[in-house]
Design an enzyme around this catalytic site. Structure first.
Site, mmCIF file in Angstrom:
data_model
loop_
_atom_site.group_PDB
_atom_site.id
_atom_site.type_symbol
_atom_site.label_atom_id
_atom_site.label_comp_id
_atom_site.label_asym_id
_atom_site.label_seq_id
_atom_site.Cartn_x
_atom_site.Cartn_y
_atom_site.Cartn_z
ATOM 1 N N ASP A 44 13.077 8.671 -3.971
ATOM 2 C CA ASP A 44 14.290 8.013 -4.232
ATOM 3 C C ASP A 44 14.604 8.367 -3.362
ATOM 4 O O ASP A 44 15.190 9.686 -4.109
ATOM 5 C CB ASP A 44 13.827 7.466 -6.075
ATOM 6 C CG ASP A 44 15.515 7.323 -5.923
ATOM 7 O OD1 ASP A 44 16.086 6.352 -5.345
ATOM 8 O OD2 ASP A 44 16.281 7.495 -7.289
ATOM 9 N N ASP A 48 18.413 5.657 -7.939
ATOM 10 C CA ASP A 48 18.406 4.493 -8.345
ATOM 11 C C ASP A 48 17.373 5.046 -9.593
ATOM 12 O O ASP A 48 17.067 4.144 -9.935
ATOM 13 C CB ASP A 48 18.612 3.092 -8.155
ATOM 14 C CG ASP A 48 17.468 2.661 -7.198
ATOM 15 O OD1 ASP A 48 16.669 4.063 -6.732
ATOM 16 O OD2 ASP A 48 17.356 1.613 -6.462
ATOM 17 N N ASP A 52 11.365 3.839 -2.352
ATOM 18 C CA ASP A 52 12.854 3.156 -1.652
ATOM 19 C C ASP A 52 12.203 4.207 0.041
ATOM 20 O O ASP A 52 11.581 4.949 0.429
ATOM 21 C CB ASP A 52 14.267 3.582 -1.339
ATOM 22 C CG ASP A 52 14.770 4.886 -1.611
ATOM 23 O OD1 ASP A 52 14.445 5.050 -0.782
ATOM 24 O OD2 ASP A 52 15.600 4.598 -1.883
ATOM 25 N N ASP A 226 -3.666 -8.327 0.358
ATOM 26 C CA ASP A 226 -4.112 -8.787 -0.933
ATOM 27 C C ASP A 226 -5.311 -9.791 -1.229
ATOM 28 O O ASP A 226 -4.626 -10.537 -0.914
ATOM 29 C CB ASP A 226 -2.776 -8.473 -1.464
ATOM 30 C CG ASP A 226 -2.491 -8.919 -2.922
ATOM 31 O OD1 ASP A 226 -2.565 -7.283 -3.525
ATOM 32 O OD2 ASP A 226 -2.090 -9.136 -3.680
ATOM 33 N N GLU A 285 -8.346 -6.355 1.233
ATOM 34 C CA GLU A 285 -8.299 -5.642 -0.060
ATOM 35 C C GLU A 285 -10.061 -6.848 -0.881
ATOM 36 O O GLU A 285 -9.004 -7.679 -1.339
ATOM 37 C CB GLU A 285 -7.868 -5.736 -1.095
ATOM 38 C CG GLU A 285 -7.771 -5.195 -2.620
ATOM 39 C CD GLU A 285 -6.884 -5.930 -3.874
ATOM 40 O OE1 GLU A 285 -6.873 -5.571 -4.871
ATOM 41 O OE2 GLU A 285 -6.419 -6.979 -3.399
#
Length: 548
Positions: A44, A48, A52, A226, A285
């Site tokens: 991070d 927050d 990211d 996915d 996947e």
């Protein structure tokens, strides 16, 4: 915090010269080690509590020094985050939670400069219910509705779902709209399934793939697809006739998974990828009932890799492991593809916990890295992180947990996906153990500091240094190993394999040591090895590499 200073407070990282990417003609993916970054939980940069893209940029030198070839990023697109970003509202935008498009371009540039390739997730089975298409569908636009699976209900007043399909997250796979129709969602209600019989869906996703393949010039190096097995449903959406359908996934035929029609989609995507160069890849996947069915996804004109969940599910038994390895290699070899191995990811219990101990996890890692083909590592497994099983209910964010809790259920999926997604530790202490300048979106256990990168770096007995050494040796042996292996005679409960180039790997799955003739010069072991007069004593639940 600037990405260049994000490593402050960590010990100096050993950074070898940036390795040049493997020549495209060799198929870099065939023996690559690819590191999965779960974006929310890696690093991070802004405090927050959520990982990211700038945070990842700051840790790229760590990944290069670890010795991986590429990283796979989980979704960072604009999303309401109903399912950790796998509910995408805009496939061409970065969610502000993770940064902006400029951050994505900078991450790609930095990774490529370091010799690392980047694969990103694409989610084509479903969108978010906040996607512009679905908003229009709910408003009654017939063109938009035709892009999803909308059906009238059963019964005299249409109050029953169109069929008996269940969501993977539990409960019906159908939700009724205000006008009385129902829409299909194999996952959360916030994730309506797309209808891939609609040409507009095909055209849109081809445009999305091109967008990311050209971003900033070079673009991404590939896509992890996915639910690659779920994009096509059986004609007529027939009933299944039994409950607990989630338990059948990957074990039995289902009318909404692994339909033959998915292969035409992936063949089209293969052609699109190759139009951008021979080194862009697609990774499925895919859950399939057999290794033979899984191999269909990696035929020469289809995708480049498919995750081998049969290996991931294998119990800690030498005979079972050998059988899965042989079956997996036979299936992929039959279509000329490499086998892909994985022990953990963001959807399953971490393998340290699943296998029962850190000793077994370390041994399994050495076996994994000795096998021919490509390997996927999940962030934090190189630290020996266990599953976090003591998360308070109010901290959990897995939609499967909240659906079960809302319906008063105590069985089925119970939110354990959160336990493998806890942000990883970088430093011994601090509010988030170096994850970022603030806290973390899921609470980290108190013992996390002792497992951090800082605590393990330089300790020759640590799991991190075991991985670093194994990856270095694997790279050094890469040009000689090929995609074959031979089995060696060993006692029951033990596996021994040799690879071209002289690598011998011996795994002891028993709870007591075993003695065998030493097959060569000791290279690496997950636990101390006793050697005396040509005999090697292999510790319980351990793995050893030798140079023959």
């Amino acid at each position: 915090m600037d990405a260049a200073t994000h490593n402050e407070g960590l010990p100096a990282t050993r950074e070898p010269a940036a390795p040049a990417p493997a020549p495209a003609a060799q198929g870099w993916w065939r023996d690559a080690v690819i590191y999965q970054v779960y974006v929310r939980s890696f690093a991070d940069s802004d405090g927050d509590g959520v990982g990211d893209l700038r945070g990842i940029r700051g840790r790229l030198p760590y990944l290069r020094a670890l010795g991986v070839d590429a990283l796979w990023l989980t979704p960072f697109y604009a999303s309401p985050q109903a399912d950790g970003g796998y509910d995408v509202a805009d496939y061409r935008a970065v969610d502000p939670l993770f940064g902006g498009l400029a951050d994505a371009e900078a991450l790609l540039d930095d990774a490529h400069r370091l010799g690392l390739r980047v694969i990103v997730d694409i989610v084509p089975n479903h969108t978010s219910d906040r996607h512009a298409w679905f908003r229009a569908a709910l408003a009654g636009d017939p063109t938009a509705r035709a892009r999803y699976h909308f059906r009238p209900g059963k019964g005299p007043d249409g109050a029953l779902p169109p069929n008996d399909w269940e969501s993977v997250f539990g409960g019906p796979a159908w939700t009724r709209t205000a006008d009385g129709d129902w829409y299909l969602h194999l996952f959360a209600p916030e994730q309506p399934d797309l209808d891939w019989d609609n040409p507009e869906v095909h055209a849109e996703f081809e445009a999305i793939l091109r967008f990311w393949l050209t971003l900033g010039g070079r673009g991404v190096d590939g896509f992890r697809i996915d639910v690659a097995h779920g994009m096509v449903k059986a004609p007529g959406l027939p009933d299944i006739g039994r409950k607990e359908q989630a338990r059948m996934i990957g074990a039995q035929e289902l009318p909404f998974f692994d339909q033959d029609g998915v292969h035409a989609i992936h063949q089209g995507w293969r052609r699109l990828l190759e139009s951008h160069g021979p080194d862009r890849i697609g990774v499925a996947e895919a859950w399939a009932p057999t290794t033979e069915r899984l191999a269909l996804y990696v035929r020469p004109d289809e995708l480049h890799q498919a995750f081998n969940f049969h290996f991931l599910r294998c119990p800690w038994e030498a005979a079972a492991m050998r059988a899965v390895i042989e079956e997996s290699m036979a299936a992929t070899t039959s279509v000329g593809a490499p086998t892909t191995w994985v022990l953990s990811n963001h959807d399953v219990v971490r393998h340290r916990t699943r296998l029962g101990s850190l000793e077994r996890a370390r041994a399994a890692a050495l076996l994994l890295l000795a096998l021919p083909g490509s390997v996927y590592l999940y962030q934090g497994e190189e630290l020996g992180l266990p599953e976090v099983t003591a998360l308070p209910d109010e901290a959990r964010q897995d939609p499967a947990f909240h659906r079960a809790a809302r319906d008063g259920e105590t069985t089925g999926q119970d939110g354990l996906r959160d336990g493998c997604r806890v942000p990883i530790p970088w430093k011994r202490d601090g509010g988030s153990y170096g994850f970022g300048p603030g806290g973390s979106w899921l609470p980290q256990p108190q013992e996390w500091g002792a497992l951090s990168v800082e605590a393990q770096t330089g300790d020759p007995d640590s799991t991190l240094e075991l991985y670093r050494t194994a990856l270095r040796l694997r790279r050094e042996l890469r040009t000689d190993t090929g995609e074959t292996l031979a089995w060696l005679p060993v006692p029951p409960g033990v596996l021994a394999l040799s690879r071209p180039g002289g690598l011998v790997c011996v795994l002891n799955t028993r709870d007591e040591p075993v003695e065998i003739p030493a097959p060569g010069r000791l290279l690496l072991a997950s636990a101390p090895v006793g050697e005396d007069a040509g005999t090697a004593r292999i510790a319980a639940n351990s793995c050893v590499w030798w140079a023959a």
